[in-house]
Scaffold this motif. Structure first.
Motif, PDB file in Angstrom:
ATOM      1  N   TYR A  42      15.069   1.647 -11.333  1.00 58.18           N
ATOM      2  CA  TYR A  42      15.834   1.974 -10.117  1.00 58.18           C
ATOM      3  C   TYR A  42      17.299   1.558 -10.214  1.00 58.18           C
ATOM      4  O   TYR A  42      17.981   1.490  -9.202  1.00 58.18           O
ATOM      5  N   CYS A  50       0.820  -1.210   0.000  1.00 60.25           N
ATOM      6  CA  CYS A  50       0.000   0.000   0.000  1.00 60.25           C
ATOM      7  C   CYS A  50       0.853   1.258   0.000  1.00 60.25           C
ATOM      8  O   CYS A  50       1.638   1.488   0.927  1.00 60.25           O
ATOM      9  N   ILE A  60       5.683   2.124  -1.589  1.00 57.71           N
ATOM     10  CA  ILE A  60       4.699   1.680  -0.593  1.00 57.71           C
ATOM     11  C   ILE A  60       5.072   2.228   0.782  1.00 57.71           C
ATOM     12  O   ILE A  60       6.200   2.658   1.005  1.00 57.71           O
ATOM     13  N   GLU A  92      10.601   1.362  -2.357  1.00 63.14           N
ATOM     14  CA  GLU A  92       9.981   2.555  -2.948  1.00 63.14           C
ATOM     15  C   GLU A  92       8.556   2.296  -3.449  1.00 63.14           C
ATOM     16  O   GLU A  92       8.303   1.295  -4.099  1.00 63.14           O
TER      17      GLU A  92
HETATM   18  N1  PMP Z   1       4.686  -0.068  -5.922  1.00 59.71           N
HETATM   19  C1  PMP Z   1       5.122   0.993  -6.613  1.00 59.71           C
HETATM   20  C2  PMP Z   1       6.436   0.886  -7.309  1.00 59.71           C
HETATM   21  C3  PMP Z   1       4.353   2.161  -6.660  1.00 59.71           C
HETATM   22  O1  PMP Z   1       4.804   3.246  -7.334  1.00 59.71           O
HETATM   23  C4  PMP Z   1       3.130   2.211  -5.956  1.00 59.71           C
HETATM   24  C5  PMP Z   1       2.335   3.469  -5.937  1.00 59.71           C
HETATM   25  N2  PMP Z   1       2.866   4.462  -5.082  1.00 59.71           N
HETATM   26  C6  PMP Z   1       2.715   1.086  -5.241  1.00 59.71           C
HETATM   27  C7  PMP Z   1       3.509  -0.050  -5.261  1.00 59.71           C
HETATM   28  C8  PMP Z   1       1.471   1.065  -4.392  1.00 59.71           C
HETATM   29  O2  PMP Z   1       0.277   1.230  -5.108  1.00 59.71           O
HETATM   30  P1  PMP Z   1      -0.979   1.938  -4.443  1.00 59.71           P
HETATM   31  O3  PMP Z   1      -0.716   3.419  -4.466  1.00 59.71           O
HETATM   32  O4  PMP Z   1      -2.112   1.558  -5.337  1.00 59.71           O
HETATM   33  O5  PMP Z   1      -1.132   1.462  -3.052  1.00 59.71           O
END
Ligand code: PMP
Length: 326
Positions: free
Chosen positions: A312, A179, A229, A227
């Motif tokens: 990355y 998340c 989450i 990165e």
């Molecule tokens: N992994 C990556 C690499 C992301 O860029 C994101 C979004 N910030 C997520 C996971 C998590 O997705 P979400 O915003 O739907 O929780």
């Protein structure tokens, strides 16, 4: 790159319908499947919300053609929004805390967007504030605000989840996802809980992040390298609904880093740290179901691999743990 087979008119039509692939480290009796979201044209899961949020905002009149979208974003959402904005005749401006990867910022600029950096120490809350200030200064500008916009989770409810459902003939026992905004997990959890209220749902965050405060746990806030989450301020995570979640698991950076290497070396998966964290937790949940510690309606766990490790490389993701810059 996608599974589409007919000639298409626009890159927007290539978003979604990504492959669903077995994680081989999972038990045979309870396989884990991961949705490979780097197959999207902007190479991440966030293309789905870029397209969905902007199309719906234009339909509703929240934005007019020729207008400007301004978004606080760690990067992938900026790329997804920039791909969609360019094709839908909109301008795009992104407010990005400095610590996020330079590759992402270069791609946003290449897609025609403006990028404004904010100090890392001020966090995402400050980037959100700046985005709203900028929108107030312009005519015909709107902030989609992925952290609180229900269209974010709706994109996954309407696309990611039904694609998984179809691929597995509805036999989804557990949903696991890291998340950031929680849009991915909330959209998928709502869809599969409607299908079967006993669907087991697990959120993933890096160790040091504070999502577990939603469950009343005390968390020591620490910086982390994984990165995309996690959160340091759960007040910004307005989409997260603890009622849709059975558990929140924290993955230490060191474990995510090792799993990133394993996924590449053993499974041919060039995926980034959030995917690695998802892989570890999804596999642990699959073992829990297999050993009878977790109840789930089907012997199958689904997760997402949100983006590629190539994004990355400049941060040394495949160097030693110490050399990996978060
Ligand atoms: N992994 C990556 C690499 C992301 O860029 C994101 C979004 N910030 C997520 C996971 C998590 O997705 P979400 O915003 O739907 O929780």
């Amino acid at each position: 790159m996608t599974t589409h087979r007919e000639p298409l008119d626009s890159v927007l039509e290539t978003i979604g319908e990504t492959p669903l692939v077995r994680v081989h480290d999972s038990p045979d009796a309870v396989p884990v499947y991961a949705k490979l979201e780097s197959f999207n044209p902007g190479a991440s899961i966030k293309d789905r919300i870029g397209k969905h949020m902007l199309e719906r905002m234009l339909d509703r009149g929240d934005l007019d053609p020729g207008g400007t979208v301004i978004e606080p974003t760690a990067g992938n959402t900026g790329i997804g929004l920039a791909v969609a904005a360019g094709q839908l005749g909109l301008e795009a401006v992104f407010v990005v805390p400095e610590r996020f990867s330079l590759e992402k910022q270069q791609l946003m600029r290449a897609l025609g967007a403006d990028v404004i950096n904010t100090p890392t120490d001020e966090g995402m809350g400050y980037a959100i504030e700046r985005a709203h200030e900028l929108a107030a200064e312009l005519d015909n500008a709107a902030v989609p605000q992925q952290f609180s916009n229900p269209l974010n989770a709706e994109a996954h409810y309407e696309t990611t989840a039904p694609e998984v459902d179809e691929a597995l003939d509805g036999a989804v026992g557990a949903v696991v996802a890291g998340c950031g905004t929680a849009g991915t997990l909330m959209g998928m959890a709502r869809y599969f809980r409607e299908r079967d209220p006993n669907t087991h749902v697990v959120a993933v965050e890096p160790a040091g992040s504070a999502y577990r405060e939603f469950l009343g746990e005390e968390v020591a806030h620490e910086p982390y390298k994984t990165e995309g989450i996690g959160t340091h301020d759960i007040d910004t995570n307005a989409l997260f609904d603890p009622d849709l979640v059975d558990d929140i698991r924290a993955v230490p950076d060191r474990e995510a880093h090792a799993e990133m290497g394993r996924l590449a070396a053993e499974e041919g998966q060039l995926v980034a740290s959030s995917a690695a964290a998802n892989s570890l937790v999804a596999t642990a949940v699959a073992h829990g179901i297999d050993e009878g510690r977790i109840d789930a309606p089907y012997d199958c766990v689904v997760t997402v691999f949100p983006d590629s490790s190539e994004r990355y490389l400049s941060k040394g993701v495949y160097r030693s743990f110490e050399e990996w810059e978060g």
